[in-house]
Design a protein around this motif. Sequence first.
Motif, PDB file in Angstrom:
ATOM      1  N   PHE A   1      -6.561   1.483  12.142  1.00  0.00           N
ATOM      2  CA  PHE A   1      -5.787   1.573  11.010  1.00  0.00           C
ATOM      3  C   PHE A   1      -4.281   0.709  11.310  1.00  0.00           C
ATOM      4  CE2 PHE A   1      -7.973   5.519  10.531  1.00  0.00           C
ATOM      5  CZ  PHE A   1      -8.659   5.245   9.546  1.00  0.00           C
ATOM      6  N   GLU A   2      -3.974  -0.277  10.477  1.00  0.00           N
ATOM      7  CA  GLU A   2      -3.094  -1.076  10.662  1.00  0.00           C
ATOM      8  C   GLU A   2      -1.703  -0.053  10.718  1.00  0.00           C
ATOM      9  OE1 GLU A   2      -0.950  -4.402  11.850  1.00  0.00           O
ATOM     10  OE2 GLU A   2      -3.198  -4.138  11.579  1.00  0.00           O
ATOM     11  N   PRO A   3      -0.750  -0.303  11.752  1.00  0.00           N
ATOM     12  CA  PRO A   3       0.188   0.939  11.794  1.00  0.00           C
ATOM     13  C   PRO A   3       1.627   0.146  11.248  1.00  0.00           C
ATOM     14  CG  PRO A   3       0.234  -0.524  13.761  1.00  0.00           C
ATOM     15  CD  PRO A   3      -1.321  -1.037  13.079  1.00  0.00           C
TER      16      PRO A   3
ATOM     17  N   MET B   1       0.904  -1.169   0.036  1.00  0.00           N
ATOM     18  CA  MET B   1       0.006  -0.196  -0.018  1.00  0.00           C
ATOM     19  C   MET B   1       0.774   1.128  -0.115  1.00  0.00           C
ATOM     20  SD  MET B   1      -2.950   1.225   2.756  1.00  0.00           S
ATOM     21  CE  MET B   1      -1.703   1.412   4.083  1.00  0.00           C
ATOM     22  N   THR B   2       0.540   2.145  -0.910  1.00  0.00           N
ATOM     23  CA  THR B   2       1.412   3.485  -1.099  1.00  0.00           C
ATOM     24  C   THR B   2       0.793   4.292  -0.017  1.00  0.00           C
ATOM     25  OG1 THR B   2       1.843   3.236  -3.360  1.00  0.00           O
ATOM     26  CG2 THR B   2       2.000   5.336  -2.417  1.00  0.00           C
ATOM     27  N   ARG B   3       1.729   4.942   1.036  1.00  0.00           N
ATOM     28  CA  ARG B   3       1.499   5.791   1.893  1.00  0.00           C
ATOM     29  C   ARG B   3       1.787   7.149   1.647  1.00  0.00           C
ATOM     30  NH1 ARG B   3       0.766   2.987   7.149  1.00  0.00           N
ATOM     31  NH2 ARG B   3       1.358   0.766   6.958  1.00  0.00           N
ATOM     32  N   VAL B   4       0.945   8.059   1.557  1.00  0.00           N
ATOM     33  CA  VAL B   4       1.012   9.177   1.188  1.00  0.00           C
ATOM     34  C   VAL B   4       1.252  10.354   2.257  1.00  0.00           C
ATOM     35  CG1 VAL B   4       0.314  11.453  -0.351  1.00  0.00           C
ATOM     36  CG2 VAL B   4       0.170   9.016  -1.071  1.00  0.00           C
ATOM     37  N   VAL B   5       2.152  11.351   2.614  1.00  0.00           N
ATOM     38  CA  VAL B   5       2.370  12.136   3.757  1.00  0.00           C
ATOM     39  C   VAL B   5       2.246  13.534   3.017  1.00  0.00           C
ATOM     40  CG1 VAL B   5       3.866  12.970   5.334  1.00  0.00           C
ATOM     41  CG2 VAL B   5       3.618  10.460   5.148  1.00  0.00           C
ATOM     42  N   HIS B   6       1.330  14.414   3.576  1.00  0.00           N
ATOM     43  CA  HIS B   6       1.242  15.894   3.268  1.00  0.00           C
ATOM     44  C   HIS B   6       1.614  16.538   4.444  1.00  0.00           C
ATOM     45  CE1 HIS B   6      -1.176  14.778  -0.220  1.00  0.00           C
ATOM     46  NE2 HIS B   6      -1.820  14.109   0.218  1.00  0.00           N
ATOM     47  N   LEU B   7       2.658  17.438   4.230  1.00  0.00           N
ATOM     48  CA  LEU B   7       3.251  18.431   4.977  1.00  0.00           C
ATOM     49  C   LEU B   7       2.797  19.996   4.612  1.00  0.00           C
ATOM     50  CD1 LEU B   7       6.689  16.730   5.588  1.00  0.00           C
ATOM     51  CD2 LEU B   7       4.653  16.551   7.128  1.00  0.00           C
ATOM     52  N   THR B   8       1.859  20.344   5.106  1.00  0.00           N
ATOM     53  CA  THR B   8       1.243  21.863   4.642  1.00  0.00           C
ATOM     54  C   THR B   8       1.967  22.756   5.332  1.00  0.00           C
ATOM     55  OG1 THR B   8      -0.343  21.464   6.355  1.00  0.00           O
ATOM     56  CG2 THR B   8      -0.592  21.017   4.146  1.00  0.00           C
ATOM     57  N   ARG B   9       2.537  22.719   6.776  1.00  0.00           N
ATOM     58  CA  ARG B   9       3.441  23.603   7.451  1.00  0.00           C
ATOM     59  C   ARG B   9       4.196  23.011   8.456  1.00  0.00           C
ATOM     60  NH1 ARG B   9      -0.122  27.333  11.564  1.00  0.00           N
ATOM     61  NH2 ARG B   9      -0.156  25.473  12.744  1.00  0.00           N
ATOM     62  N   ILE B  10       5.381  23.386   8.575  1.00  0.00           N
ATOM     63  CA  ILE B  10       6.385  22.904   9.212  1.00  0.00           C
ATOM     64  C   ILE B  10       6.469  23.150  10.747  1.00  0.00           C
ATOM     65  CG2 ILE B  10       8.744  22.450   9.596  1.00  0.00           C
ATOM     66  CD1 ILE B  10       7.846  21.214   7.083  1.00  0.00           C
TER      67      ILE B  10
ATOM     68  N   GLY C   1       7.724   5.533  17.615  1.00  0.00           N
ATOM     69  CA  GLY C   1       7.030   6.718  18.137  1.00  0.00           C
ATOM     70  C   GLY C   1       5.318   6.239  18.339  1.00  0.00           C
ATOM     71  N   ASN C   2       5.070   4.945  18.053  1.00  0.00           N
ATOM     72  CA  ASN C   2       3.799   4.502  18.269  1.00  0.00           C
ATOM     73  C   ASN C   2       3.627   3.491  19.144  1.00  0.00           C
ATOM     74  OD1 ASN C   2       1.083   4.069  17.434  1.00  0.00           O
ATOM     75  ND2 ASN C   2       1.278   3.413  15.467  1.00  0.00           N
ATOM     76  N   PRO C   3       3.267   3.681  20.212  1.00  0.00           N
ATOM     77  CA  PRO C   3       2.917   2.641  21.366  1.00  0.00           C
ATOM     78  C   PRO C   3       2.207   1.272  20.945  1.00  0.00           C
ATOM     79  CG  PRO C   3       2.580   4.719  22.545  1.00  0.00           C
ATOM     80  CD  PRO C   3       2.728   5.057  20.809  1.00  0.00           C
ATOM     81  N   LEU C   4       2.569   0.098  21.365  1.00  0.00           N
ATOM     82  CA  LEU C   4       1.680  -0.968  21.120  1.00  0.00           C
ATOM     83  C   LEU C   4       0.318  -0.916  21.515  1.00  0.00           C
ATOM     84  CD1 LEU C   4       4.490  -3.739  21.644  1.00  0.00           C
ATOM     85  CD2 LEU C   4       3.699  -2.809  19.535  1.00  0.00           C
ATOM     86  N   ALA C   5      -0.714  -1.319  20.963  1.00  0.00           N
ATOM     87  CA  ALA C   5      -1.993  -1.418  21.154  1.00  0.00           C
ATOM     88  C   ALA C   5      -2.514  -2.815  20.892  1.00  0.00           C
ATOM     89  CB  ALA C   5      -2.935  -0.425  20.786  1.00  0.00           C
ATOM     90  N   ALA C   6      -3.543  -3.412  21.598  1.00  0.00           N
ATOM     91  CA  ALA C   6      -4.083  -4.705  21.196  1.00  0.00           C
ATOM     92  C   ALA C   6      -4.799  -4.572  19.976  1.00  0.00           C
ATOM     93  CB  ALA C   6      -5.156  -5.049  22.203  1.00  0.00           C
ATOM     94  N   SER C   7      -5.357  -3.316  19.905  1.00  0.00           N
ATOM     95  CA  SER C   7      -6.137  -3.341  18.395  1.00  0.00           C
ATOM     96  C   SER C   7      -5.833  -1.808  17.618  1.00  0.00           C
ATOM     97  CB  SER C   7      -7.678  -3.713  18.389  1.00  0.00           C
ATOM     98  OG  SER C   7      -8.242  -2.770  19.151  1.00  0.00           O
TER      99      SER C   7
END
Length: 229
Positions: free
Chosen positions: A89-91, A1-10, A80-86
Amino acid sequence: MTRVVHLTRIYTRTGDQGRTRLVDMSVTAKTDPRVAAYGDVDEANAAIGVLLTLPGIDDHLRRVLARVQNELFDLGADLGNPLAASYEFEPLRITADYVQQLEQWCDSFGDPLPALHSFILPGGNPVGAQLHVVRTIVRRAERTAWQAVEVYGTEPAQSGSNASGSDASGSDASGSDASGTDRPGGVNPLAIQYLNRLSDLLFILSRVANGTESEVLWVPGGDRSPDRS
């Protein structure tokens, strides 16, 4: 799956009070060991960027390092993404195949090298020396990630809590806090395995880049002559 990231303001001003958001949008201190770990990963990535500007890098080595740069972004997102049981969206997570690829590169680059009979001093030619710099940063990132494990453990969040920060200060290495409830999510162990194998690969690549003619061997104190630095 292609992941698109939009950075509009730094700049966002959200960090002006020493707080930041993790990937799951929970808020934590900028001194949180999770944040320190993915900050060290970012530093390693930047050091590879400097390395790739140097002349004389073998094409195969360049391709490997370019792939590692992309994987370090994946790694930062994981740390940067703590583990969760569910998840809704799939991380993005470091999986076993990431680690296996590093091990394959260790074997393919390392097997032809001559055996070592002493420790190697960082240095050699510019490419080999910079690979040592990256290696030491990755080692630091591994240590920092283990510090995060000491706080948050390696298990998913309990009681639906993904929040990080001071409420997790009582967590032990298994991820349980004193009450056993409302524990924030832990750290993916495969992310730390990746850092460990990457530092091994970088050491091997430094030997490849330096070759035997540029490799600098450690001479123990008792073996150094007085006129030798």
